[in-house]
Write an enzyme that holds these catalytic residues in place. Structure first.
Site, PDB file in Angstrom:
ATOM      1  CG  ASP A  67     -46.119   1.174  17.132  1.00  0.00           C
ATOM      2  OD1 ASP A  67     -46.981   0.591  16.453  1.00  0.00           O
ATOM      3  OD2 ASP A  67     -45.018   0.664  17.397  1.00  0.00           O
ATOM      4  CG  ASN A 136     -33.776  -1.959  19.599  1.00  0.00           C
ATOM      5  OD1 ASN A 136     -34.901  -2.443  19.664  1.00  0.00           O
ATOM      6  ND2 ASN A 136     -33.550  -0.724  19.204  1.00  0.00           N
ATOM      7  CG  HIS A 138     -38.221  -1.588  19.261  1.00  0.00           C
ATOM      8  ND1 HIS A 138     -37.257  -1.625  18.284  1.00  0.00           N
ATOM      9  CD2 HIS A 138     -39.392  -1.852  18.629  1.00  0.00           C
ATOM     10  CE1 HIS A 138     -37.822  -1.882  17.115  1.00  0.00           C
ATOM     11  NE2 HIS A 138     -39.107  -2.035  17.293  1.00  0.00           N
ATOM     12  CD  GLU A 143     -36.133   2.457  19.025  1.00  0.00           C
ATOM     13  OE1 GLU A 143     -35.618   1.397  19.427  1.00  0.00           O
ATOM     14  OE2 GLU A 143     -36.299   2.704  17.820  1.00  0.00           O
TER      15      GLU A 143
HETATM   16  C1  GLP Z   1     -41.745  -2.286  14.613  1.00  0.00           C
HETATM   17  C2  GLP Z   1     -42.996  -2.097  15.461  1.00  0.00           C
HETATM   18  C3  GLP Z   1     -42.994  -3.019  16.672  1.00  0.00           C
HETATM   19  C4  GLP Z   1     -42.627  -4.424  16.243  1.00  0.00           C
HETATM   20  C5  GLP Z   1     -41.242  -4.432  15.669  1.00  0.00           C
HETATM   21  C6  GLP Z   1     -40.746  -5.818  15.292  1.00  0.00           C
HETATM   22  O1  GLP Z   1     -40.686  -1.496  15.019  1.00  0.00           O
HETATM   23  N1  GLP Z   1     -43.176  -0.773  15.905  1.00  0.00           N
HETATM   24  O2  GLP Z   1     -44.275  -2.980  17.289  1.00  0.00           O
HETATM   25  O3  GLP Z   1     -42.706  -5.306  17.342  1.00  0.00           O
HETATM   26  O4  GLP Z   1     -41.285  -3.612  14.503  1.00  0.00           O
HETATM   27  O5  GLP Z   1     -41.012  -6.066  13.962  1.00  0.00           O
HETATM   28  P1  GLP Z   1     -40.932  -7.502  13.281  1.00  0.00           P
HETATM   29  O6  GLP Z   1     -42.102  -8.259  13.817  1.00  0.00           O
HETATM   30  O7  GLP Z   1     -41.076  -7.211  11.823  1.00  0.00           O
HETATM   31  O8  GLP Z   1     -39.622  -8.095  13.649  1.00  0.00           O
END
Ligand code: GLP
Length: 246
Positions: A67, A136, A138, A143
């Site tokens: 992404d 959440n 995702h 989402e």
């Molecule tokens: C972002 C990314 C996701 C990732 C998520 C969790 O929103 N787009 O790909 O998995 O964060 O982040 P973290 O690893 O910092 O908890």
């Protein structure tokens, strides 16, 4: 699903890096699906260490990221392209021409998504997809409520994702409100998936995603339907899951 329970974040990162290494050694010209967020940083650090020791060669490897924020230039420090360059690509011998991140600067969102799906397709799909998970549930930027049948698309970020990611920006108002993301369908087409989770704050969503009902309300729950998923977590993130299955 196979689960690796590591004692801490460092150990979980080594396990995930070992799996990626095995993939690159067994198929040097493989396609890695890569993720951003804070969770995979330790994994990337470990891969860099092994590369520096001469144990890994990424010269034939391709990567396709999940992404990108819509509207951010690749040299913007908060863009996921910048993240991947600084946390991994600048430190290993992958050819940057073989690394793909959605083009956040493309204003024609349909074109940006079509082009990205075409990149995945011409590479023959993803051999190993790395995933983190939002609080959440995702995955990528899919989402809660995202249809399972989507490929790359443009999404409006939820308030909870915007506030979770605000820590990387000067203020919450600076967090882009939209992003391009591979869809659930694109993710599910990967041949193998490794999900990395770490920390107490992920323990409830881990349980929900892997033991709860499969529903678009918890996007990661769809992973229960994939036939080759490895969940790598530390004890804190896996604690509620283990309590529930014991
Ligand atoms: C972002 C990314 C996701 C990732 C998520 C969790 O929103 N787009 O790909 O998995 O964060 O982040 P973290 O690893 O910092 O908890």
């Amino acid at each position: 699903m196979r689960i690796y329970c590591a004692k801490d974040y460092y150990h979980a990162s080594r396990v995930a890096a070992n799996i990626i290494s095995a993939q690159v050694i067994m198929k040097p010209d493989c396609v890695l699906g890569l993720a951003t967020g804070s969770t995979p940083i330790g994994t990337y650090e470990q891969l860099i260490r092994w590369y520096e020791k001469g144990d890994l060669d990424f010269s034939e490897t391709h990567s396709i990221n999940l992404d990108e924020y819509r509207g951010l230039q690749p040299d913007n420090e908060q863009s996921y392209r910048y993240f991947m360059n600084t946390h991994l690509f600048d430190h290993i011998n992958i050819d940057k021409k073989n690394t793909y991140v959605p083009d956040g600067t493309q204003s024609d969102s349909e074109k940006a998504c079509r082009d990205y799906d075409e990149i995945i397709r011409i590479h023959g799909g993803i051999d190993l997809q790395i995933l983190g998970m939002g609080h959440n549930g995702h995955i990528g930027f899919n989402e809660p409520g995202s249809a399972f049948g989507k490929e790359t698309h443009c999404v409006k970020l939820s308030e909870s994702t915007i506030s979770a990611n605000a820590r990387f920006f000067d203020s919450v108002d600076d967090v882009p409100k939209e992003a391009y993301t591979m869809g659930i369908k694109s993710i599910m087409q990967a041949k193998k998936i490794v999900v990395i989770v770490s920390g107490d704050s992920k323990k409830d969503i881990v349980k929900k995603a892997f033991l709860g009902p499969i529903t678009p309300e918890v996007p990661a729950s769809v992973l229960q339907l994939h036939n080759d998923v490895i969940l790598v977590g530390d004890e804190a993130a896996l604690s509620e899951y283990y309590k529930a299955v014991q």
